[in-house]
Design a protein around this motif. Structure first.
Motif, PDB file in Angstrom:
ATOM      1  N   ASP A   1       0.840  -1.196   0.000  1.00 30.07           N
ATOM      2  CA  ASP A   1       0.000   0.000   0.000  1.00 30.07           C
ATOM      3  C   ASP A   1       0.873   1.244   0.000  1.00 30.07           C
ATOM      4  N   LEU A   2       0.271   2.359  -0.406  1.00 29.73           N
ATOM      5  CA  LEU A   2       0.978   3.636  -0.335  1.00 29.73           C
ATOM      6  C   LEU A   2       1.184   4.023   1.124  1.00 29.73           C
ATOM      7  N   LEU A   3       2.379   4.494   1.445  1.00 30.31           N
ATOM      8  CA  LEU A   3       2.681   4.959   2.790  1.00 30.31           C
ATOM      9  C   LEU A   3       2.731   6.477   2.809  1.00 30.31           C
ATOM     10  N   VAL A   4       2.213   7.060   3.868  1.00 27.96           N
ATOM     11  CA  VAL A   4       2.269   8.512   4.024  1.00 27.96           C
ATOM     12  C   VAL A   4       3.730   8.942   4.085  1.00 27.96           C
ATOM     13  N   PRO A   5       4.141   9.960   3.296  1.00 28.48           N
ATOM     14  CA  PRO A   5       5.535  10.406   3.349  1.00 28.48           C
ATOM     15  C   PRO A   5       5.851  11.034   4.707  1.00 28.48           C
ATOM     16  N   PRO A   6       7.112  10.931   5.163  1.00 29.31           N
ATOM     17  CA  PRO A   6       7.488  11.532   6.441  1.00 29.31           C
ATOM     18  C   PRO A   6       7.138  13.020   6.480  1.00 29.31           C
ATOM     19  N   TYR A   7       6.598  13.471   7.611  1.00 26.39           N
ATOM     20  CA  TYR A   7       6.151  14.851   7.740  1.00 26.39           C
ATOM     21  C   TYR A   7       7.257  15.840   7.420  1.00 26.39           C
ATOM     22  N   ASN A   8       8.467  15.575   7.912  1.00 24.15           N
ATOM     23  CA  ASN A   8       9.571  16.512   7.716  1.00 24.15           C
ATOM     24  C   ASN A   8       9.972  16.647   6.251  1.00 24.15           C
ATOM     25  N   ASP A   9       9.614  15.657   5.442  1.00 19.43           N
ATOM     26  CA  ASP A   9       9.952  15.726   4.016  1.00 19.43           C
ATOM     27  C   ASP A   9       8.992  16.606   3.228  1.00 19.43           C
ATOM     28  N   VAL A  10       7.803  16.883   3.794  1.00 18.30           N
ATOM     29  CA  VAL A  10       6.798  17.626   3.030  1.00 18.30           C
ATOM     30  C   VAL A  10       6.279  18.861   3.761  1.00 18.30           C
ATOM     31  N   LYS A  11       6.860  19.197   4.918  1.00 15.62           N
ATOM     32  CA  LYS A  11       6.287  20.274   5.723  1.00 15.62           C
ATOM     33  C   LYS A  11       6.560  21.654   5.149  1.00 15.62           C
ATOM     34  N   ILE A  12       7.568  21.798   4.277  1.00 12.51           N
ATOM     35  CA  ILE A  12       7.869  23.098   3.685  1.00 12.51           C
ATOM     36  C   ILE A  12       7.885  22.946   2.167  1.00 12.51           C
ATOM     37  N   VAL A  13       7.108  23.779   1.503  1.00 12.52           N
ATOM     38  CA  VAL A  13       7.118  23.811   0.038  1.00 12.52           C
ATOM     39  C   VAL A  13       7.162  25.265  -0.409  1.00 12.52           C
ATOM     40  N   ASN A  14       7.752  25.498  -1.577  1.00 12.27           N
ATOM     41  CA  ASN A  14       7.779  26.860  -2.083  1.00 12.27           C
ATOM     42  C   ASN A  14       6.595  27.102  -3.021  1.00 12.27           C
ATOM     43  N   VAL A  15       6.427  28.326  -3.459  1.00  8.88           N
ATOM     44  CA  VAL A  15       5.283  28.691  -4.291  1.00  8.88           C
ATOM     45  C   VAL A  15       5.309  27.936  -5.617  1.00  8.88           C
ATOM     46  N   ASP A  16       6.516  27.810  -6.198  1.00  9.84           N
ATOM     47  CA  ASP A  16       6.631  27.113  -7.479  1.00  9.84           C
ATOM     48  C   ASP A  16       6.164  25.666  -7.350  1.00  9.84           C
TER      49      ASP A  16
ATOM     50  N   ASN B   1      -0.821  21.571  -7.803  1.00  8.47           N
ATOM     51  CA  ASN B   1      -1.977  21.928  -8.614  1.00  8.47           C
ATOM     52  C   ASN B   1      -2.119  21.046  -9.849  1.00  8.47           C
ATOM     53  N   LYS B   2      -0.991  20.487 -10.286  1.00 10.14           N
ATOM     54  CA  LYS B   2      -1.024  19.619 -11.453  1.00 10.14           C
ATOM     55  C   LYS B   2      -0.929  18.152 -11.060  1.00 10.14           C
ATOM     56  N   SER B   3      -1.141  17.885  -9.778  1.00 12.91           N
ATOM     57  CA  SER B   3      -1.124  16.506  -9.271  1.00 12.91           C
ATOM     58  C   SER B   3       0.187  15.811  -9.573  1.00 12.91           C
ATOM     59  N   LYS B   4       1.317  16.520  -9.380  1.00 11.73           N
ATOM     60  CA  LYS B   4       2.609  15.937  -9.699  1.00 11.73           C
ATOM     61  C   LYS B   4       3.499  15.753  -8.472  1.00 11.73           C
ATOM     62  N   MET B   5       2.896  15.653  -7.302  1.00 13.35           N
ATOM     63  CA  MET B   5       3.688  15.295  -6.139  1.00 13.35           C
ATOM     64  C   MET B   5       4.173  13.868  -6.311  1.00 13.35           C
ATOM     65  N   GLN B   6       5.468  13.651  -6.124  1.00 15.71           N
ATOM     66  CA  GLN B   6       6.046  12.340  -6.395  1.00 15.71           C
ATOM     67  C   GLN B   6       5.445  11.282  -5.487  1.00 15.71           C
TER      68      GLN B   6
ATOM     69  N   ASN C   1      17.433   6.058   0.005  1.00 17.40           N
ATOM     70  CA  ASN C   1      18.193   7.192   0.500  1.00 17.40           C
ATOM     71  C   ASN C   1      18.010   8.347  -0.463  1.00 17.40           C
ATOM     72  N   ALA C   2      17.838   9.552   0.065  1.00 12.75           N
ATOM     73  CA  ALA C   2      17.697  10.723  -0.800  1.00 12.75           C
ATOM     74  C   ALA C   2      19.076  11.183  -1.235  1.00 12.75           C
ATOM     75  N   ILE C   3      19.308  11.234  -2.548  1.00 10.45           N
ATOM     76  CA  ILE C   3      20.574  11.696  -3.096  1.00 10.45           C
ATOM     77  C   ILE C   3      20.266  12.802  -4.087  1.00 10.45           C
ATOM     78  N   LYS C   4      20.730  14.011  -3.755  1.00 10.17           N
ATOM     79  CA  LYS C   4      20.484  15.176  -4.613  1.00 10.17           C
ATOM     80  C   LYS C   4      19.000  15.344  -4.895  1.00 10.17           C
ATOM     81  N   GLY C   5      18.192  15.079  -3.884  1.00 10.49           N
ATOM     82  CA  GLY C   5      16.759  15.344  -4.006  1.00 10.49           C
ATOM     83  C   GLY C   5      15.952  14.243  -4.648  1.00 10.49           C
ATOM     84  N   LEU C   6      16.611  13.188  -5.153  1.00 12.64           N
ATOM     85  CA  LEU C   6      15.885  12.111  -5.802  1.00 12.64           C
ATOM     86  C   LEU C   6      16.096  10.828  -5.020  1.00 12.64           C
ATOM     87  N   PRO C   7      15.010  10.092  -4.733  1.00 18.05           N
ATOM     88  CA  PRO C   7      15.172   8.835  -4.006  1.00 18.05           C
ATOM     89  C   PRO C   7      15.825   7.783  -4.884  1.00 18.05           C
ATOM     90  N   GLN C   8      16.858   7.124  -4.349  1.00 20.73           N
ATOM     91  CA  GLN C   8      17.557   6.090  -5.084  1.00 20.73           C
ATOM     92  C   GLN C   8      17.464   4.779  -4.316  1.00 20.73           C
TER      93      GLN C   8
END
Length: 237
Positions: A187-202, A209-214, A224-231
Motif C-alpha cells: 500500500d501507499l505509505l504517508v511520506p514523512p512529515y519533515n519531508d513535506v512540511k515546507i514547500v515553495n510557491v513554485d 496543482n497539477k497533481s505531480k507530487m512524487q 536514500n535521498a541523493i540530490k533530491g531524488l530517491p535512489q
C-alpha cells in the motif's frame, strides 16, 4: 596483397554460430511475449467474470501497446511487461556462472529479456511524470525456449537456471498471477512529515496543482535521498 582467409573464416563462423543463435533466441522471446499477451487477456476475462457484481473501478483492464509492450491494470496498480529487442549475455559475476553446466555450454545463456514493472495506475492517468515505478522481475528466455525469472522471491521461480521452466501458457499464467499477488500486498505509505512540511510557491503551483507530487509504493526496498531524488539503496531482508 594476399587476403587473410582466417579472418573471413572467423567472421563466418561467428555469424553461423552466435549470430544465428541470437536470432533463434529473439524468435523464442517474441513467442513468449505473444503467449504472455494471451495470458493477460484471458486473466482479465476470467477475473472480471468473477467480479461482475463488484465496483467497476477495481476490475482488471488489459491493453496491448504494440510489439514490445503490454500491460494489465489491477485496481490501482499497473503492471507493464516490456520485451527488449536485443539479446544479452550475462556478466561474469552473475549467479548463473556458479553452475559449471553453463561454463561448458555458454551459448545456452544467451537470453532475451521481458521486464515486469509496477506503477500506480493514477501515475499514467494524471500524467504524474515524477512518480516512481519498480522493476519487480525480469524473465530471461534462451534458445531452448526455457526461462527463469530474476527478481522478487515471491514470484516463485527460484534459482537462476534454465531448463526447469518451459515457455508455455501454464508457466506464464503462474508468473502473471504471482506478480499480481505480489504488487497487491503493498500500500501507499504517508511520506514523512519533515519531508513535506515546507514547500515553495513554485512547487505548489506547478506540482500540487497539477497533481505531480512524487508518489510511489514501498515494495521491500529502503531508499536514500541523493540530490533530491530517491535512489534504491538496499533490499530489505
Amino acid at each position: 596483397m594476399e587476403r587473410d582467409t582466417e579472418i573471413r573464416d572467423g567472421i563466418i563462423k561467428t555469424m553461423l554460430e552466435k549470430s544465428q543463435l541470437k536470432q533463434v533466441v529473439y524468435d523464442n522471446t517474441k513467442e513468449a511475449f505473444s503467449i504472455l499477451k494471451k495470458v493477460l487477456h484471458d486473466i482479465v476475462i476470467e477475473y472480471n467474470g468473477i467480479l461482475k457484481d463488484a465496483d467497476d473501478r477495481i476490475k482488471l483492464e488489459y491493453r496491448d501497446r504494440g510489439l514490445f509492450e503490454t500491460e494489465i491494470k489491477v485496481a490501482g496498480d499497473l503492471l507493464i511487461f516490456n520485451m527488449h529487442s536485443n539479446i544479452f549475455e550475462f556478466p561474469r559475476n552473475h549467479e548463473i556462472w556458479k553452475d559449471s553446466y553453463y561454463i561448458d555450454r555458454p551459448l545456452v545463456t544467451y537470453s532475451g529479456i521481458i521486464n515486469i514493472y509496477n506503477f500506480l495506475a493514477d501515475s499514467f492517468k494524471y500524467n504524474r511524470d515524477e512518480d516512481l515505478g519498480y522493476l519487480i522481475g525480469r524473465m530471461f528466455i534462451n534458445n531452448e525456449s526455457t526461462f527463469f525469472v530474476e527478481g522478487r522471491r515471491e514470484l516463485g521461480f527460484g534459482y537462476p537456471a534454465f531448463g526447469k521452466n518451459k515457455v508455455d501458457y501454464e508457466s506464464l499464467h503462474q508468473l502473471v498471477e504471482s506478480a499480481i499477488a505480489y504488487v497487491l500486498k503493498f500500500d501507499l505509505l504517508v511520506p514523512p512529515y519533515n519531508d513535506v512540511k515546507i514547500v515553495n510557491v513554485d512547487y505548489m503551483k506547478e506540482r500540487i496543482n497539477k497533481s505531480k507530487m512524487q508518489t510511489g509504493k514501498r515494495m521491500g526496498f529502503e531508499y536514500n535521498a541523493i540530490k533530491g531524488l530517491p535512489q534504491v539503496d538496499k533490499e530489505i531482508k
